[in-house]
Design a protein around this motif. Structure first.
Motif, PDB file in Angstrom:
ATOM      1  N   VAL A   1      45.133  46.491  41.317  1.00 28.10           N
ATOM      2  CA  VAL A   1      44.150  45.528  40.832  1.00 28.10           C
ATOM      3  C   VAL A   1      43.228  46.226  39.840  1.00 28.10           C
ATOM      4  CG1 VAL A   1      42.134  44.156  41.480  1.00 28.10           C
ATOM      5  CG2 VAL A   1      44.154  44.097  42.904  1.00 28.10           C
ATOM      6  N   THR A   2      42.931  45.548  38.773  1.00 26.21           N
ATOM      7  CA  THR A   2      41.918  46.013  37.835  1.00 26.21           C
ATOM      8  C   THR A   2      40.731  45.056  37.952  1.00 26.21           C
ATOM      9  OG1 THR A   2      43.638  46.791  36.325  1.00 26.21           O
ATOM     10  CG2 THR A   2      41.411  46.554  35.427  1.00 26.21           C
ATOM     11  N   PHE A   3      39.593  45.586  38.380  1.00 31.81           N
ATOM     12  CA  PHE A   3      38.379  44.784  38.516  1.00 31.81           C
ATOM     13  C   PHE A   3      37.624  44.880  37.203  1.00 31.81           C
ATOM     14  CE2 PHE A   3      33.882  44.743  40.508  1.00 31.81           C
ATOM     15  CZ  PHE A   3      33.733  43.394  40.238  1.00 31.81           C
ATOM     16  N   GLU A   4      37.446  43.750  36.568  1.00 32.18           N
ATOM     17  CA  GLU A   4      36.766  43.693  35.275  1.00 32.18           C
ATOM     18  C   GLU A   4      35.267  43.597  35.538  1.00 32.18           C
ATOM     19  OE1 GLU A   4      36.605  40.212  32.151  1.00 32.18           O
ATOM     20  OE2 GLU A   4      38.585  41.155  32.160  1.00 32.18           O
ATOM     21  N   ARG A   5      34.587  44.701  35.366  1.00 37.46           N
ATOM     22  CA  ARG A   5      33.126  44.709  35.606  1.00 37.46           C
ATOM     23  C   ARG A   5      32.411  44.096  34.416  1.00 37.46           C
ATOM     24  NH1 ARG A   5      30.852  48.258  39.410  1.00 37.46           N
ATOM     25  NH2 ARG A   5      29.051  46.976  38.975  1.00 37.46           N
ATOM     26  N   ASN A   6      31.504  43.194  34.677  1.00 35.78           N
ATOM     27  CA  ASN A   6      30.716  42.610  33.591  1.00 35.78           C
ATOM     28  C   ASN A   6      29.222  42.836  33.795  1.00 35.78           C
ATOM     29  OD1 ASN A   6      29.874  40.615  35.443  1.00 35.78           O
ATOM     30  ND2 ASN A   6      31.585  39.286  34.873  1.00 35.78           N
ATOM     31  N   PHE A   7      28.867  43.572  34.858  1.00 36.31           N
ATOM     32  CA  PHE A   7      27.488  43.979  35.115  1.00 36.31           C
ATOM     33  C   PHE A   7      26.508  42.814  35.029  1.00 36.31           C
ATOM     34  CE2 PHE A   7      29.867  47.647  33.698  1.00 36.31           C
ATOM     35  CZ  PHE A   7      29.651  48.512  34.749  1.00 36.31           C
ATOM     36  N   LYS A   8      26.880  41.717  35.692  1.00 37.30           N
ATOM     37  CA  LYS A   8      26.052  40.513  35.825  1.00 37.30           C
ATOM     38  C   LYS A   8      25.783  39.798  34.498  1.00 37.30           C
ATOM     39  CE  LYS A   8      23.754  42.410  39.870  1.00 37.30           C
ATOM     40  NZ  LYS A   8      22.504  42.704  40.541  1.00 37.30           N
ATOM     41  N   LEU A   9      26.581  40.094  33.471  1.00 33.27           N
ATOM     42  CA  LEU A   9      26.392  39.435  32.182  1.00 33.27           C
ATOM     43  C   LEU A   9      27.163  38.118  32.085  1.00 33.27           C
ATOM     44  CD1 LEU A   9      26.535  42.524  29.810  1.00 33.27           C
ATOM     45  CD2 LEU A   9      24.517  41.287  30.599  1.00 33.27           C
ATOM     46  N   ALA A  10      28.201  37.970  32.882  1.00 36.22           N
ATOM     47  CA  ALA A  10      28.996  36.738  32.877  1.00 36.22           C
ATOM     48  C   ALA A  10      28.884  36.076  34.250  1.00 36.22           C
ATOM     49  CB  ALA A  10      30.444  37.053  32.550  1.00 36.22           C
ATOM     50  N   PRO A  11      29.019  34.771  34.298  1.00 43.44           N
ATOM     51  CA  PRO A  11      28.843  34.061  35.579  1.00 43.44           C
ATOM     52  C   PRO A  11      30.113  34.046  36.447  1.00 43.44           C
ATOM     53  CG  PRO A  11      29.195  32.485  33.843  1.00 43.44           C
ATOM     54  CD  PRO A  11      29.149  33.844  33.187  1.00 43.44           C
ATOM     55  N   PHE A  12      30.973  35.020  36.299  1.00 45.03           N
ATOM     56  CA  PHE A  12      32.202  35.070  37.079  1.00 45.03           C
ATOM     57  C   PHE A  12      32.588  36.518  37.340  1.00 45.03           C
ATOM     58  CE2 PHE A  12      33.316  34.843  32.592  1.00 45.03           C
ATOM     59  CZ  PHE A  12      34.114  35.971  32.447  1.00 45.03           C
ATOM     60  N   LYS A  13      33.524  36.701  38.262  1.00 48.10           N
ATOM     61  CA  LYS A  13      34.141  37.999  38.546  1.00 48.10           C
ATOM     62  C   LYS A  13      35.622  37.824  38.273  1.00 48.10           C
ATOM     63  CE  LYS A  13      30.282  39.605  40.115  1.00 48.10           C
ATOM     64  NZ  LYS A  13      29.393  40.165  39.144  1.00 48.10           N
ATOM     65  N   ARG A  14      36.242  38.806  37.627  1.00 50.37           N
ATOM     66  CA  ARG A  14      37.648  38.684  37.241  1.00 50.37           C
ATOM     67  C   ARG A  14      38.437  39.907  37.681  1.00 50.37           C
ATOM     68  NH1 ARG A  14      37.974  37.611  31.369  1.00 50.37           N
ATOM     69  NH2 ARG A  14      37.443  35.509  31.970  1.00 50.37           N
ATOM     70  N   LEU A  15      39.628  39.638  38.184  1.00 44.10           N
ATOM     71  CA  LEU A  15      40.577  40.679  38.567  1.00 44.10           C
ATOM     72  C   LEU A  15      41.875  40.482  37.795  1.00 44.10           C
ATOM     73  CD1 LEU A  15      40.373  40.341  42.463  1.00 44.10           C
ATOM     74  CD2 LEU A  15      39.232  42.087  41.092  1.00 44.10           C
TER      75      LEU A  15
END
Length: 196
Positions: free
Chosen positions: A144-158
């Motif tokens: 799994v690659t967890f795409e970190r957005n550091f609270k800049l986007a309203p979603f979490k993506r893997l």
């Protein structure tokens, strides 16, 4: 005699020019095909489920998308050869979104502290995903690659990676939601993955 030589040279140069044009037209056609697919959208199918104000969206993404992102459009034959090596792999994009655009990794959603929620999403969540092939084989998530957005986007993506799946196989994704506690979710990808 000079006329015959002139005619032969003219014919040879026209033939050479014609072959060069055919090669350039073929390259432009292949590049246009990739460009057109990028504009239309690479993702072949998205399926969404909503539970407890959380949206779960799984999207099957053609492996060629990632090959082209690395290699570019300039070498279609190289893209085809790399694809042949990896044609039994699947990449599924999994997106989690809260209805009010709140950060899903907060303790009130995961019943863990924020740091442990991030660690779970980065390192342990791969154990929650399985793929079932048309033949009934169960394939565990390879990574799994967890795409970190550091609270800049309203979603979490893997990005979920699976291997050993026949090329034209229709798959089902099973997700046992241990992070948010919403149970077993099933995604049926009944269409053949997009081929270039």
């Amino acid at each position: 005699m000079k006329g015959i030589i002139f005619f032969l040279v003219l014919t040879a140069s026209l033939f050479s020019y014609s072959c060069k044009m055919d090669t350039e037209v073929a390259r432009v056609d292949e590049s246009y095909k990739f460009f057109n697919l990028e504009q239309v959208g690479w993702k072949s199918k998205s399926i969404s489920h909503n539970f407890s104000n959380i949206g779960y969206t799984a999207t099957l993404v053609p492996i060629q998308y990632y090959i082209i992102k690395n290699e570019g459009f300039n070498t279609p034959s190289k893209i085809d050869s790399i694809y042949k090596e990896h044609k039994q792999e699947r990449v599924i994009e999994m997106e989690f979104r809260h209805g009010s655009k709140d950060d899903l990794l907060k303790g009130k959603y995961t019943h863990r502290d924020y740091e442990n929620s991030v660690k779970y999403m980065a390192f342990q969540i791969e154990n929650d995903f399985k793929v079932i092939t048309a033949l009934g084989d169960t394939i565990s998530c390879a990574g799994v690659t967890f795409e970190r957005n550091f609270k800049l986007a309203p979603f979490k993506r893997l990005l979920l990676h699976f291997g050993g799946i026949p090329e034209d196989d229709n798959i089902r994704l099973l997700y046992n939601d241990e992070l948010f506690g919403n149970g077993l979710l099933e995604y049926r990808f009944n269409e053949t993955p997009l081929k270039l």
